[in-house]
Design a protein around this motif. Structure first.
Motif, PDB file in Angstrom:
ATOM      1  N   GLY A 160      -6.446  11.519   1.381  1.00 16.93           N
ATOM      2  CA  GLY A 160      -7.462  10.475   1.286  1.00 16.93           C
ATOM      3  C   GLY A 160      -7.185   9.402   0.256  1.00 16.93           C
ATOM      4  O   GLY A 160      -7.996   8.481   0.085  1.00 16.93           O
ATOM      5  N   ARG A 220      -6.903   5.920   1.940  1.00 12.49           N
ATOM      6  CA  ARG A 220      -8.245   5.450   2.332  1.00 12.49           C
ATOM      7  C   ARG A 220      -9.023   4.960   1.106  1.00 12.49           C
ATOM      8  O   ARG A 220      -9.657   3.908   1.140  1.00 12.49           O
ATOM      9  CB  ARG A 220      -8.983   6.608   3.013  1.00 12.49           C
ATOM     10  CG  ARG A 220     -10.349   6.269   3.519  1.00 12.49           C
ATOM     11  CD  ARG A 220     -11.004   7.489   4.146  1.00 12.49           C
ATOM     12  NE  ARG A 220     -10.544   7.767   5.486  1.00 12.49           N
ATOM     13  CZ  ARG A 220     -11.011   7.175   6.586  1.00 12.49           C
ATOM     14  NH1 ARG A 220     -11.937   6.250   6.484  1.00 12.49           N
ATOM     15  NH2 ARG A 220     -10.549   7.498   7.772  1.00 12.49           N
ATOM     16  N   VAL A 274       0.869  -1.185   0.000  1.00 12.38           N
ATOM     17  CA  VAL A 274       0.000   0.000   0.000  1.00 12.38           C
ATOM     18  C   VAL A 274       0.909   1.240   0.000  1.00 12.38           C
ATOM     19  O   VAL A 274       1.715   1.418   0.917  1.00 12.38           O
ATOM     20  CB  VAL A 274      -0.925   0.015   1.227  1.00 12.38           C
ATOM     21  CG1 VAL A 274      -1.816   1.252   1.210  1.00 12.38           C
ATOM     22  CG2 VAL A 274      -1.762  -1.262   1.275  1.00 12.38           C
ATOM     23  N   GLY A 328      -1.988  12.380   2.687  1.00 13.08           N
ATOM     24  CA  GLY A 328      -2.841  13.236   3.518  1.00 13.08           C
ATOM     25  C   GLY A 328      -4.052  13.777   2.779  1.00 13.08           C
ATOM     26  O   GLY A 328      -4.699  14.714   3.241  1.00 13.08           O
ATOM     27  N   VAL A 383       1.344   5.540  -1.272  1.00 12.09           N
ATOM     28  CA  VAL A 383       0.904   6.795  -1.874  1.00 12.09           C
ATOM     29  C   VAL A 383       2.147   7.676  -2.021  1.00 12.09           C
ATOM     30  O   VAL A 383       2.972   7.757  -1.092  1.00 12.09           O
ATOM     31  CB  VAL A 383      -0.157   7.497  -0.993  1.00 12.09           C
ATOM     32  CG1 VAL A 383      -0.496   8.886  -1.538  1.00 12.09           C
ATOM     33  CG2 VAL A 383      -1.423   6.640  -0.914  1.00 12.09           C
TER      34      VAL A 383
HETATM   35  N1  COA Z   1      -0.088   8.462  10.986  1.00 11.90           N
HETATM   36  C1  COA Z   1      -1.318   8.646  11.517  1.00 11.90           C
HETATM   37  N2  COA Z   1      -2.447   8.716  10.794  1.00 11.90           N
HETATM   38  C2  COA Z   1      -2.324   8.620   9.474  1.00 11.90           C
HETATM   39  C3  COA Z   1      -1.083   8.441   8.842  1.00 11.90           C
HETATM   40  C4  COA Z   1       0.071   8.362   9.653  1.00 11.90           C
HETATM   41  N3  COA Z   1       1.301   8.163   9.128  1.00 11.90           N
HETATM   42  N4  COA Z   1      -1.280   8.394   7.514  1.00 11.90           N
HETATM   43  C5  COA Z   1      -2.603   8.536   7.327  1.00 11.90           C
HETATM   44  N5  COA Z   1      -3.219   8.661   8.507  1.00 11.90           N
HETATM   45  C6  COA Z   1      -4.664   8.816   8.735  1.00 11.90           C
HETATM   46  C7  COA Z   1      -5.166  10.114   8.155  1.00 11.90           C
HETATM   47  O1  COA Z   1      -5.097  11.158   9.106  1.00 11.90           O
HETATM   48  C8  COA Z   1      -6.588   9.762   7.787  1.00 11.90           C
HETATM   49  O2  COA Z   1      -7.424   9.789   8.941  1.00 11.90           O
HETATM   50  P1  COA Z   1      -8.908  10.416   8.869  1.00 11.90           P
HETATM   51  O3  COA Z   1      -9.524   9.929   7.594  1.00 11.90           O
HETATM   52  O4  COA Z   1      -9.547   9.906  10.089  1.00 11.90           O
HETATM   53  O5  COA Z   1      -8.667  11.876   8.829  1.00 11.90           O
HETATM   54  C9  COA Z   1      -6.508   8.306   7.377  1.00 11.90           C
HETATM   55  O6  COA Z   1      -5.326   7.782   8.010  1.00 11.90           O
HETATM   56  C10 COA Z   1      -6.436   8.133   5.885  1.00 11.90           C
HETATM   57  O7  COA Z   1      -5.366   8.952   5.387  1.00 11.90           O
HETATM   58  P2  COA Z   1      -5.023   9.087   3.837  1.00 11.90           P
HETATM   59  O8  COA Z   1      -4.829  10.521   3.484  1.00 11.90           O
HETATM   60  O9  COA Z   1      -6.013   8.309   3.057  1.00 11.90           O
HETATM   61  O10 COA Z   1      -3.608   8.334   3.789  1.00 11.90           O
HETATM   62  P3  COA Z   1      -2.425   8.616   2.734  1.00 11.90           P
HETATM   63  O11 COA Z   1      -2.960   8.824   1.378  1.00 11.90           O
HETATM   64  O12 COA Z   1      -1.522   9.656   3.288  1.00 11.90           O
HETATM   65  O13 COA Z   1      -1.670   7.184   2.731  1.00 11.90           O
HETATM   66  C11 COA Z   1       0.013   5.686   3.567  1.00 11.90           C
HETATM   67  C12 COA Z   1      -1.197   6.572   3.918  1.00 11.90           C
HETATM   68  C13 COA Z   1       0.429   4.905   4.828  1.00 11.90           C
HETATM   69  C14 COA Z   1      -0.380   4.682   2.502  1.00 11.90           C
HETATM   70  C15 COA Z   1       1.148   6.612   3.073  1.00 11.90           C
HETATM   71  O14 COA Z   1       1.595   7.399   4.151  1.00 11.90           O
HETATM   72  C16 COA Z   1       2.352   5.890   2.487  1.00 11.90           C
HETATM   73  O15 COA Z   1       2.356   5.522   1.317  1.00 11.90           O
HETATM   74  N6  COA Z   1       3.437   5.707   3.274  1.00 11.90           N
HETATM   75  C17 COA Z   1       4.655   5.122   2.765  1.00 11.90           C
HETATM   76  C18 COA Z   1       4.492   3.675   2.372  1.00 11.90           C
HETATM   77  C19 COA Z   1       4.045   2.835   3.533  1.00 11.90           C
HETATM   78  O16 COA Z   1       4.651   2.862   4.590  1.00 11.90           O
HETATM   79  N7  COA Z   1       2.988   2.053   3.296  1.00 11.90           N
HETATM   80  C20 COA Z   1       2.433   1.184   4.306  1.00 11.90           C
HETATM   81  C21 COA Z   1       3.128  -0.097   4.244  1.00 11.90           C
HETATM   82  S1  COA Z   1       2.517  -1.169   5.519  1.00 11.90           S
END
Ligand code: COA
Length: 146
Positions: A86, A89, A76, A84, A78
């Motif tokens: 959505g 999600r 997963v 940040g 982004v």
């Molecule tokens: N810490 C705390 N909360 C987080 C967060 C974080 N690092 N990242 C997202 N959230 C929360 C958001 O606040 C949001 O909450 P809400 O809907 O209640 O306001 C919810 O999660 C969804 O956030 P969203 O904007 O859809 O997430 P994103 O598009 O930023 O993607 C990841 C989140 C983890 C996929 C992204 O940070 C990423 O790609 N990270 C690097 C790769 C990675 O580590 N992937 C996971 C592997 S297990």
């Protein structure tokens, strides 16, 4: 123009998903490229997803079979500049829809510890007792009943 999350069912879309994964995991987190890509990418039963903001790929994810009624959520990602908003999600919502359609009743995943809150917001629960290391990155196992 594509907009939103789609299944990567063509070579072009799969290339877009793999490009996002390489940027996020290999370039961004230092995961070795030969670990980031694995045999499951090509296997029947694996479903790839890619998120588009207009024509621009911004996110990716993968779902694969992991036992009777169980799917495993992996890769997963982004793009850093698109976080940040959505996309994570929306990727997970599309993946869960596809998982239900495929007959899974439970999803499991290994979350990087920094992402645990992200998955908790989506109703996944931690199932491992202790943090473990994979590709040099600390993880916790999580799961959700669909
Ligand atoms: N810490 C705390 N909360 C987080 C967060 C974080 N690092 N990242 C997202 N959230 C929360 C958001 O606040 C949001 O909450 P809400 O809907 O209640 O306001 C919810 O999660 C969804 O956030 P969203 O904007 O859809 O997430 P994103 O598009 O930023 O993607 C990841 C989140 C983890 C996929 C992204 O940070 C990423 O790609 N990270 C690097 C790769 C990675 O580590 N992937 C996971 C592997 S297990």
């Amino acid at each position: 123009m594509t907009d939103g999350v789609v299944r990567a069912t063509t070579d072009d879309r799969l290339d877009d998903a793999l490009d996002v994964r390489r940027e996020v995991f290999v370039e961004g987190q230092g995961v070795p490229a030969d670990l980031e890509r694995d045999d499951y990418d090509e296997r029947a039963g694996t479903i790839h997803f890619v998120a588009y903001d207009g024509d621009r790929p911004v996110g990716a994810a993968r779902l694969r079979p992991a036992g009777e009624g169980v799917g495993k959520v992996q890769r997963v990602a982004v793009r850093e500049s698109d976080r940040g908003q959505g996309w994570g999600r929306r990727l997970m919502a599309a993946l869960e829809d596809a998982a239900r359609e495929a007959g899974y009743d439970r999803l499991e995943l290994d979350a990087q510890t920094h992402a645990v809150t992200f998955y908790e917001r989506l109703d996944y629960e931690v199932t491992s007792e202790e943090v473990f290391t994979d590709a040099g990155i600390p993880h916790l196992s999580m799961a959700k009943d669909l």
